[in-house]
Design a protein around this motif. Structure first.
Motif, PDB file in Angstrom:
ATOM      1  N   ASP A  75     -27.473  16.727 -22.402  1.00  0.00           N
ATOM      2  CA  ASP A  75     -28.249  17.269 -23.515  1.00  0.00           C
ATOM      3  C   ASP A  75     -28.989  16.223 -24.330  1.00  0.00           C
ATOM      4  O   ASP A  75     -29.794  16.574 -25.212  1.00  0.00           O
ATOM      5  CB  ASP A  75     -27.329  18.063 -24.445  1.00  0.00           C
ATOM      6  N   ARG A  76     -28.741  14.926 -24.059  1.00  0.00           N
ATOM      7  CA  ARG A  76     -29.369  13.886 -24.873  1.00  0.00           C
ATOM      8  C   ARG A  76     -29.323  12.555 -24.147  1.00  0.00           C
ATOM      9  O   ARG A  76     -28.321  12.231 -23.512  1.00  0.00           O
ATOM     10  CB  ARG A  76     -28.638  13.765 -26.212  1.00  0.00           C
ATOM     11  N   VAL A  77     -30.420  11.815 -24.243  1.00  0.00           N
ATOM     12  CA  VAL A  77     -30.444  10.437 -23.764  1.00  0.00           C
ATOM     13  C   VAL A  77     -30.801   9.541 -24.945  1.00  0.00           C
ATOM     14  O   VAL A  77     -31.595   9.915 -25.815  1.00  0.00           O
ATOM     15  CB  VAL A  77     -31.436  10.234 -22.604  1.00  0.00           C
ATOM     16  N   VAL A  78     -30.201   8.350 -24.964  1.00  0.00           N
ATOM     17  CA  VAL A  78     -30.323   7.458 -26.114  1.00  0.00           C
ATOM     18  C   VAL A  78     -30.499   6.023 -25.629  1.00  0.00           C
ATOM     19  O   VAL A  78     -29.800   5.575 -24.716  1.00  0.00           O
ATOM     20  CB  VAL A  78     -29.057   7.522 -26.998  1.00  0.00           C
ATOM     21  N   ILE A  79     -31.421   5.306 -26.247  1.00  0.00           N
ATOM     22  CA  ILE A  79     -31.505   3.855 -26.107  1.00  0.00           C
ATOM     23  C   ILE A  79     -31.014   3.273 -27.425  1.00  0.00           C
ATOM     24  O   ILE A  79     -31.557   3.593 -28.492  1.00  0.00           O
ATOM     25  CB  ILE A  79     -32.932   3.392 -25.803  1.00  0.00           C
ATOM     26  N   GLU A  80     -29.980   2.448 -27.350  1.00  0.00           N
ATOM     27  CA  GLU A  80     -29.365   1.958 -28.570  1.00  0.00           C
ATOM     28  C   GLU A  80     -28.993   0.493 -28.436  1.00  0.00           C
ATOM     29  O   GLU A  80     -28.903  -0.047 -27.332  1.00  0.00           O
ATOM     30  CB  GLU A  80     -28.117   2.775 -28.913  1.00  0.00           C
ATOM     31  N   GLN A  81     -28.788  -0.144 -29.600  1.00  0.00           N
ATOM     32  CA  GLN A  81     -28.276  -1.499 -29.624  1.00  0.00           C
ATOM     33  C   GLN A  81     -26.769  -1.474 -29.395  1.00  0.00           C
ATOM     34  O   GLN A  81     -26.141  -0.422 -29.457  1.00  0.00           O
ATOM     35  CB  GLN A  81     -28.615  -2.166 -30.956  1.00  0.00           C
ATOM     36  N   LYS A  82     -26.203  -2.636 -29.161  1.00  0.00           N
ATOM     37  CA  LYS A  82     -24.769  -2.707 -28.881  1.00  0.00           C
ATOM     38  C   LYS A  82     -23.919  -2.237 -30.063  1.00  0.00           C
ATOM     39  O   LYS A  82     -22.776  -1.823 -29.878  1.00  0.00           O
ATOM     40  CB  LYS A  82     -24.384  -4.140 -28.490  1.00  0.00           C
ATOM     41  N   ASP A  83     -24.490  -2.293 -31.290  1.00  0.00           N
ATOM     42  CA  ASP A  83     -23.758  -1.787 -32.456  1.00  0.00           C
ATOM     43  C   ASP A  83     -23.984  -0.295 -32.682  1.00  0.00           C
ATOM     44  O   ASP A  83     -23.634   0.239 -33.730  1.00  0.00           O
ATOM     45  CB  ASP A  83     -24.146  -2.570 -33.714  1.00  0.00           C
ATOM     46  N   CYS A  84     -24.597   0.371 -31.682  1.00  0.00           N
ATOM     47  CA  CYS A  84     -24.848   1.816 -31.669  1.00  0.00           C
ATOM     48  C   CYS A  84     -26.021   2.245 -32.555  1.00  0.00           C
ATOM     49  O   CYS A  84     -26.227   3.457 -32.748  1.00  0.00           O
ATOM     50  CB  CYS A  84     -23.590   2.606 -32.053  1.00  0.00           C
ATOM     51  N   GLU A  85     -26.790   1.307 -33.074  1.00  0.00           N
ATOM     52  CA  GLU A  85     -28.003   1.695 -33.791  1.00  0.00           C
ATOM     53  C   GLU A  85     -29.002   2.269 -32.796  1.00  0.00           C
ATOM     54  O   GLU A  85     -29.360   1.621 -31.808  1.00  0.00           O
ATOM     55  CB  GLU A  85     -28.616   0.505 -34.509  1.00  0.00           C
ATOM     56  N   VAL A  86     -29.456   3.502 -33.039  1.00  0.00           N
ATOM     57  CA  VAL A  86     -30.333   4.207 -32.115  1.00  0.00           C
ATOM     58  C   VAL A  86     -31.767   3.729 -32.287  1.00  0.00           C
ATOM     59  O   VAL A  86     -32.321   3.756 -33.391  1.00  0.00           O
ATOM     60  CB  VAL A  86     -30.237   5.731 -32.326  1.00  0.00           C
ATOM     61  N   LEU A  87     -32.405   3.322 -31.180  1.00  0.00           N
ATOM     62  CA  LEU A  87     -33.802   2.912 -31.197  1.00  0.00           C
ATOM     63  C   LEU A  87     -34.727   4.004 -30.697  1.00  0.00           C
ATOM     64  O   LEU A  87     -35.877   4.097 -31.125  1.00  0.00           O
ATOM     65  CB  LEU A  87     -33.986   1.662 -30.343  1.00  0.00           C
ATOM     66  N   ALA A  88     -34.250   4.828 -29.772  1.00  0.00           N
ATOM     67  CA  ALA A  88     -35.033   5.951 -29.247  1.00  0.00           C
ATOM     68  C   ALA A  88     -34.071   6.959 -28.660  1.00  0.00           C
ATOM     69  O   ALA A  88     -33.045   6.589 -28.079  1.00  0.00           O
ATOM     70  CB  ALA A  88     -36.023   5.476 -28.183  1.00  0.00           C
ATOM     71  N   ASP A  89     -34.364   8.226 -28.820  1.00  0.00           N
ATOM     72  CA  ASP A  89     -33.516   9.253 -28.221  1.00  0.00           C
ATOM     73  C   ASP A  89     -34.345  10.488 -27.930  1.00  0.00           C
ATOM     74  O   ASP A  89     -35.478  10.627 -28.377  1.00  0.00           O
ATOM     75  CB  ASP A  89     -32.321   9.589 -29.119  1.00  0.00           C
ATOM     76  N   ARG A  90     -33.778  11.365 -27.126  1.00  0.00           N
ATOM     77  CA  ARG A  90     -34.463  12.607 -26.751  1.00  0.00           C
ATOM     78  C   ARG A  90     -33.413  13.680 -26.509  1.00  0.00           C
ATOM     79  O   ARG A  90     -32.527  13.512 -25.658  1.00  0.00           O
ATOM     80  CB  ARG A  90     -35.317  12.390 -25.505  1.00  0.00           C
ATOM     81  N   LEU A 109     -37.254   6.766 -21.399  1.00  0.00           N
ATOM     82  CA  LEU A 109     -36.327   7.883 -21.574  1.00  0.00           C
ATOM     83  C   LEU A 109     -36.360   8.845 -20.393  1.00  0.00           C
ATOM     84  O   LEU A 109     -35.338   9.446 -20.058  1.00  0.00           O
ATOM     85  CB  LEU A 109     -36.635   8.625 -22.875  1.00  0.00           C
ATOM     86  N   HIS A 110     -37.523   9.011 -19.748  1.00  0.00           N
ATOM     87  CA  HIS A 110     -37.567   9.803 -18.511  1.00  0.00           C
ATOM     88  C   HIS A 110     -36.698   9.155 -17.431  1.00  0.00           C
ATOM     89  O   HIS A 110     -35.904   9.818 -16.760  1.00  0.00           O
ATOM     90  CB  HIS A 110     -39.003   9.915 -17.981  1.00  0.00           C
ATOM     91  N   ALA A 111     -36.909   7.853 -17.245  1.00  0.00           N
ATOM     92  CA  ALA A 111     -36.148   7.135 -16.220  1.00  0.00           C
ATOM     93  C   ALA A 111     -34.660   7.176 -16.512  1.00  0.00           C
ATOM     94  O   ALA A 111     -33.837   7.316 -15.589  1.00  0.00           O
ATOM     95  CB  ALA A 111     -36.636   5.688 -16.138  1.00  0.00           C
ATOM     96  N   LEU A 112     -34.284   7.068 -17.774  1.00  0.00           N
ATOM     97  CA  LEU A 112     -32.877   7.096 -18.150  1.00  0.00           C
ATOM     98  C   LEU A 112     -32.241   8.436 -17.808  1.00  0.00           C
ATOM     99  O   LEU A 112     -31.117   8.482 -17.274  1.00  0.00           O
ATOM    100  CB  LEU A 112     -32.750   6.807 -19.644  1.00  0.00           C
ATOM    101  N   TYR A 113     -32.928   9.533 -18.079  1.00  0.00           N
ATOM    102  CA  TYR A 113     -32.361  10.839 -17.746  1.00  0.00           C
ATOM    103  C   TYR A 113     -32.228  11.010 -16.235  1.00  0.00           C
ATOM    104  O   TYR A 113     -31.158  11.388 -15.736  1.00  0.00           O
ATOM    105  CB  TYR A 113     -33.220  11.971 -18.316  1.00  0.00           C
ATOM    106  N   PHE A 114     -33.308  10.724 -15.498  1.00  0.00           N
ATOM    107  CA  PHE A 114     -33.274  10.929 -14.053  1.00  0.00           C
ATOM    108  C   PHE A 114     -32.205  10.064 -13.392  1.00  0.00           C
ATOM    109  O   PHE A 114     -31.364  10.558 -12.634  1.00  0.00           O
ATOM    110  CB  PHE A 114     -34.643  10.625 -13.446  1.00  0.00           C
TER     111      PHE A 114
END
Length: 239
Positions: A75-90, A109-114
């Motif tokens: 239901d969600r993909v996230v790009i985050e820093q190691k401290d869990c700060e979210v930089l991009a999500d969908r 984010l497309h590549a991350l989901y696929f």
């Protein structure tokens, strides 16, 4: 349970071991023509993967940058820093593929989901086929030049993030996965054949360490090219 699935589960480490597993970790490389076609060439050239076994969740460490990680859930993909700060999500990431053509460019984010759902499916198979709502049936033999492969057709529930609702898995006489056919919905439903080789045992479970994906011809045989995806894994461990 299906008799062929019983054989396959035993060949890949046994149902009891799969039920006890919590995570699968692997390092390696994911390549092939698909990524350059989508403008994401080498995005997984160095892949550090951790998959939860009992739920659909997978993490790519170092995703797009050594200090970042990509987290997949259905239901969600996230790009985050190691401290869990979210930089991009969908949210609802599968919806972002609607209307795509063969040459539609992706963002990370497309590549991350696929890659997230695909690698989770690949790493957890054949345990994947025992999940609630998955229905399997054995098909007729598939004849290869030097061996007959047994086949399972699996129908997946819509709630599971996977390539498509119906897929076919091919197994050799030892019960090891050799081929996997599907037609990814997010890629327009074009049939593909995914081959698996060089199986190894890690922490009691068995995994292919080399995989490649090619188109399927009209007669059901696999084409020799183009190679759409390659997956090479090493240092596999299970906790």
């Amino acid at each position: 349970m299906n008799a062929l699935l019983d054989l396959v589960l035993d060949a890949h480490g046994g149902l009891r071991r799969w039920r006890a597993a919590r995570t699968i970790h692997a390092e390696g490389s994911i390549g092939g023509l698909l990524w350059s076609l989508r403008g994401q060439e080498e995005i997984f050239a160095e892949a550090d993967i951790t998959a939860d076994v009992q739920q659909q969740r997978l993490v790519f460490e170092g995703f797009t940058d050594p200090g970042l990680r990509g987290v997949f859930t259905p239901d969600r993909v996230v790009i985050e820093q190691k401290d869990c700060e979210v930089l991009a999500d969908r949210n609802a990431p599968r919806d972002a593929f609607a209307g795509h053509r063969a040459d539609t460019p992706w963002v990370p984010l497309h590549a991350l989901y696929f890659a997230g759902y695909a690698m989770w499916n690949y790493l957890t198979a054949p345990y994947l086929l025992t999940r609630p709502g998955v229905v399997v049936e054995e098909l007729e033999f598939w004849r290869e030049p030097d061996e007959d492969w047994r086949r399972l057709r699996a129908r997946f529930p819509e709630a599971l993030a996977t390539h498509c609702l119906e897929q076919v898995f091919y197994y050799d006489t030892a019960g090891l996965l050799r081929r996997h056919d599907y037609a990814p919905d997010v890629l327009g439903g074009t049939p593909a054949a995914h081959f698996s080789e060089h199986h190894v045992r890690a922490s009691g479970l068995v995994f292919p360490t080399h995989r490649f994906v090619v188109p399927v011809q009209d007669d059901g045989r696999a084409a020799s090219e183009p190679v759409l995806i390659t997956i090479d894994l090493a240092d596999i461990s299970v906790t």
